[in-house]
Design an enzyme around this catalytic site. Sequence first.
Site, PDB file in Angstrom:
ATOM      1  N   SER A 175     -72.240  25.880  -9.923  1.00 46.25           N
ATOM      2  CA  SER A 175     -72.706  25.131 -11.087  1.00 46.25           C
ATOM      3  C   SER A 175     -71.557  25.060 -12.092  1.00 46.25           C
ATOM      4  CB  SER A 175     -73.918  25.814 -11.717  1.00 46.25           C
ATOM      5  OG  SER A 175     -73.531  27.059 -12.282  1.00 46.25           O
ATOM      6  N   ASP A 182     -73.257  21.985  -7.794  1.00 49.39           N
ATOM      7  CA  ASP A 182     -74.651  21.797  -8.186  1.00 49.39           C
ATOM      8  C   ASP A 182     -74.755  20.833  -9.368  1.00 49.39           C
ATOM      9  OD1 ASP A 182     -77.334  22.235  -7.849  1.00 49.39           O
ATOM     10  OD2 ASP A 182     -77.358  24.231  -8.739  1.00 49.39           O
ATOM     11  N   HIS A 183     -75.975  20.613  -9.811  1.00 50.62           N
ATOM     12  CA  HIS A 183     -76.328  19.614 -10.838  1.00 50.62           C
ATOM     13  C   HIS A 183     -75.207  19.303 -11.835  1.00 50.62           C
ATOM     14  CE1 HIS A 183     -80.724  19.736  -9.924  1.00 50.62           C
ATOM     15  NE2 HIS A 183     -80.376  20.919  -9.451  1.00 50.62           N
ATOM     16  N   ASP A 207     -76.475  14.725 -11.142  1.00 50.12           N
ATOM     17  CA  ASP A 207     -77.849  14.742 -11.647  1.00 50.12           C
ATOM     18  C   ASP A 207     -77.890  13.933 -12.940  1.00 50.12           C
ATOM     19  OD1 ASP A 207     -80.354  15.169 -12.616  1.00 50.12           O
ATOM     20  OD2 ASP A 207     -80.266  17.361 -12.566  1.00 50.12           O
ATOM     21  N   GLU A 226     -79.511  12.588  -8.091  1.00 51.01           N
ATOM     22  CA  GLU A 226     -80.866  12.833  -8.567  1.00 51.01           C
ATOM     23  C   GLU A 226     -81.153  11.925  -9.747  1.00 51.01           C
ATOM     24  OE1 GLU A 226     -83.262  16.483 -10.659  1.00 51.01           O
ATOM     25  OE2 GLU A 226     -82.234  16.911  -8.787  1.00 51.01           O
TER      26      GLU A 226
END
Length: 201
Positions: free
Chosen positions: A87, A136-137, A171, A201
């Site tokens: 992250s 990650d996001h 994201d 996303e």
Amino acid sequence: EVRPFRVTSTESARELARASTAAAMSFWDIPGMKAGVVTGDVAWSLYKHAKENGYAIPAFNCTSTSTCNAVMEAGKKLNRPVTIQFSEGGSAFFAGKSLPNDKGKLQTSILGAVAGAHYVRMVAPAYGIPVIVHSDHCAKKLLPWFDGMIEADEAYFKAHGEPLFTSHMLDLSEEPDAENIEICQKYLTRMKPLNLILEME
């Protein structure tokens, strides 16, 4: 002999578990599969194999070499592929929270993610399992971090013929759909020549 239902149910569960394990183990039959970081078509084939055979490839956010090692050790014990992901905040922690991480630059988050990916690439083959390296996001405000990782992918690709990471995640769910798709399309166009996987996303 009549057996209690509970025993039969337990045995059926064990049989299903054994069948699932056997299916998961057959990922080694995927062309190009290897121990270490997998990318591109091999990684995509691994995802498809997992879906078709009903098993998961767990993903763990890692913030240090110790957490990376723990994930790979678990994968080795189970003979299963794993995903190590970083992250933005965890990446900064990986490099060291005392370093400057200026808004709009996120230089320490870039440094930590890139250092983490290089570390996993160095040690993953020793654990004898396939490893996916993922970010990650990434929200819109974190795009400088994303850009820095893509630059590292491009440099690694130039030297080794494959990206540093397996995949990245954008994201942009807080943005309007049209803007989300437009930004993702822009990055996917840049990532495609590197054979990088994009999760959106």
